[in-house]
Design a protein around this motif. Structure first.
Motif, mmCIF file in Angstrom:
data_model
loop_
_atom_site.group_PDB
_atom_site.id
_atom_site.type_symbol
_atom_site.label_atom_id
_atom_site.label_comp_id
_atom_site.label_asym_id
_atom_site.label_seq_id
_atom_site.Cartn_x
_atom_site.Cartn_y
_atom_site.Cartn_z
ATOM 1 N N SER A 50 -1.653 -6.075 -8.020
ATOM 2 C CA SER A 50 -1.687 -4.744 -7.399
ATOM 3 C C SER A 50 -0.649 -3.823 -8.022
ATOM 4 O O SER A 50 -0.906 -2.628 -8.249
ATOM 5 C CB SER A 50 -1.443 -4.862 -5.890
ATOM 6 N N HIS A 84 0.830 -1.204 0.000
ATOM 7 C CA HIS A 84 0.000 0.000 0.000
ATOM 8 C C HIS A 84 0.868 1.260 0.000
ATOM 9 O O HIS A 84 0.636 2.198 -0.768
ATOM 10 C CB HIS A 84 -0.939 -0.005 1.207
ATOM 11 N N GLN A 103 -1.509 -11.812 -6.171
ATOM 12 C CA GLN A 103 -2.276 -10.625 -5.819
ATOM 13 C C GLN A 103 -1.384 -9.389 -5.735
ATOM 14 O O GLN A 103 -1.778 -8.285 -6.133
ATOM 15 C CB GLN A 103 -3.008 -10.833 -4.490
#
Length: 603
Positions: free
Chosen positions: A102, A68, A98
């Motif tokens: 991302s 993130h 994943q």
């Protein structure tokens, strides 16, 4: 709070220690990610450089808890910070699918927000190559999307589609031992984007990638010979298949500069095949997709043109004009099939038809060496423009009918010896023109003509040459204008160069100021040089100087086009008798009145 110098040294030290132990590298990563919140841009850049060094040495494995934060950096307002973050993604190992997805989503979002950051494509290629199995997964889902969207919903020039094609192709390119199953449809869609894809590769990788793409798409790639611009045949290269995957290109000492030309020409042919395929499925509901495909193809031609020269540059210039004409035809088709097209007025369609007419004239008059196939296709573009006028405006002047008759006869002549077959479109136009008239005007069902109109992109461009010009004016610019006296002629010294013109060409200098237009015929015998390149300098007077303190004269070189136009001719006033085509961009020449200069000087 430690000083910037201390934080920078600490950052470098963490990176150096991380190379000694994978266990320590993970702990160092936690600390370094914290430093990404530093208020100082220099500290963040140093942190990114340290992370990149760790990735280069193979001691950086990204963790989900860090993604993130890291993806947020990709959207940083500072382009230098964004570039540094992307470099890391291109080198780091992403252990989970994943996380890989991302990363792709973050890069695609960056591309959509900052389309000028074209280096993102290179990063996408690196990520895809470094994560082959993940990229293959993306390729299979993209192939399904392409197949489902065969009715016209897939827009090839969207950043997302370009990015996913880049990742999918990179997986195949690095698939030497893994035998990844990449669907063939991926390669056929990726080839028209080769110009963009190749920018992400080193020069020695580009040729083998293009060869691989062609072969996987089921298309022949390498030619045995290349005809040089001088007309001689050169044995350029031979191809050997290595490991069933890549083509090994063996070049001779003579042919290094020709190899790029072959790659460009093969890419151009594939782009034209893509255009033909898009046109073959065009319907009113799929016009948007065809327009998108044409835009993408033109972008790729422009990319190829950057590194081209000589006859190759001429071919790419012609293809750009060809695509321009085709885009106009698609727009005209969309316009006339609207239920209430008259709500836009005749003027809107007339503008499109004038643009198409200009584009056709340029293809016909500004290129030497057109083969029969190309010339017939250009003439059929002109026929289609006339038919659209007849359908929309419902009247047909003698000029239009004469033009139509001339084109049909000329196409017949080009196909007379049987070397080029008359198309169904031309046959139908000829049949309608030979009869079925009401009040002297052919009855035209434009929808029928558009449905049978077909594209036959040329594969052999022979020795196509473009007629171009360069126009310059001496000793003046916007900061240093020329002086003139109200109402009196003013002389301007022009330097003119002409490329690929013949003694039969009629070249004019056109000068425009306010509402005044002046044409000056240029006697080519006064130029020095040959048909390939000739030049001269002349002082040419402009007579219609305005009663103003200053003005701008717009000048350009134009060539008279006997191919003509179905619009208004530019006859009389000592100018061209036929329509003209610009050979160069307009040049601005700045003037200020002598009286104004005197008043300013006296102050």
């Amino acid at each position: 709070m430690f000083s910037l110098q201390v934080r920078t040294v600490a950052c470098k030290t963490l990176g150096a220690l991380a190379k000694l132990s994978n266990r320590y590298a993970q702990k160092a990563l936690d600390l370094l990610m914290d430093m990404m919140n530093d208020d100082t841009e220099a500290a963040r850049l140093q942190t990114l450089q340290t992370l990149f060094d760790m990735a280069t040495y193979g001691c950086l494995s990204m963790q989900e808890k860090h993604m993130h934060m890291f993806l947020g950096i990709l959207m940083d307002a500072n382009v230098v910070v964004r570039n540094a973050a992307r470099k890391i993604l291109g080198s780091v190992n992403l252990p989970k699918l994943q996380m890989f997805k991302s990363a792709l989503d973050g890069l695609i979002a960056g591309l959509e927000k900052n389309p000028e950051d074209q280096d993102i494509y290179g990063v996408l290629f690196s990520i895809g190559k470094n994560h082959g199995s993940f990229s293959a997964n993306i390729a299979k889902h993209l192939a399904k999307e392409i197949n489902v969207a065969s009715d016209g919903e897939l827009i090839l020039d969207k950043p997302r589609i370009k990015a996913l094609l880049m990742v999918s192709v990179s997986a195949a390119y690095d698939d030497k031992d893994k035998k990844l199953d990449i669907p063939t449809v991926i390669f056929s869609h990726a080839i028209p984007l080769f110009g963009m894809i190749s920018c992400a590769l080193a020069e020695d990788e580009q040729d083998s990638l293009l060869s691989y793409l062609y072969r996987q798409a089921g298309m022949q790639f390498w030619e045995k010979k290349l005809v040089s611009a001088e007309g001689g045949d050169y044995e350029c290269f031979s191809v050997e298949t290595v490991g069933g995957t890549h083509a090994q290109v063996e070049t001779t000492g003579k042919t290094t500069k020709y190899l790029d030309e072959v790659v460009i020409m093969q890419s151009t042919r594939l782009i034209l095949e893509t255009v033909k395929g898009a046109w073959a499925v065009i319907k009113p509901c799929s016009i948007g997709e065809v327009q998108s495909t044409l835009r993408t193809c033109k972008e790729e031609v422009n990319i190829l043109a950057v590194n081209s020269s000589g006859s190759t540059s001429a071919v790419l210039s012609f293809v750009c004009d060809y695509l321009d004409a085709l885009q106009l035809i698609v727009e005209i088709w969309w316009f006339i099939q609207l239920d209430d097209s008259h709500a836009f007025g005749h003027t809107s369609l007339d503008i499109l038809l004038e643009k198409l007419d200009t584009s056709v004239r340029r293809m016909k008059c500004c290129y030497a060496g057109l083969n029969r196939g190309l010339e017939v296709q250009v003439l059929e573009f002109a026929l289609l423009a006339i038919l659209c006028r007849l359908f929309e405006f419902g009247t047909c002047s003698k000029l239009v009918l004469d033009k139509l008759h001339w084109i049909i006869n000329h196409i017949d002549g080009l196909c007379a010896d049987g070397s080029y077959e008359l198309s169904d479109f031309s046959k139908e136009v000829k049949k309608v023109f030979d009869g079925n008239f009401i009040d002297g005007t052919p009855i035209v069902n434009i929808y029928t003509f558009l449905e049978i109109f077909d594209l036959k992109p040329a594969r052999d461009f022979e020795m196509l040459n473009a007629t171009t010009a360069v126009l310059q004016v001496r000793d003046t610019d916007s900061e240093n204008p020329l002086s003139y006296v109200y109402g009196l002629p003013v002389g301007v010294t022009f330097d003119m160069s002409l490329c690929n013109t013949s003694s039969h060409d009629r070249i004019w200098l056109r000068m425009v100021a306010c509402q005044s237009v002046q044409h000056v015929f240029l006697d080519l015998s006064c130029f020095e040089g040959n048909d390939k390149m000739k030049s001269c300098s002349r002082v040419i007077p402009f007579y219609a100087t305005p009663m103003a303190c200053s003005f701008v004269l717009r000048a350009c070189l134009v060539i008279e086009c006997p191919f003509g136009s179905i619009g208004t001719h530019q006859e009389g006033h000592g100018g061209p008798k036929d329509c003209v085509v610009q050979l160069c961009d307009e040049l601005d020449v700045y003037f200020v009145s002598a009286d104004t200069e005197q008043r300013q000087w006296s102050k």
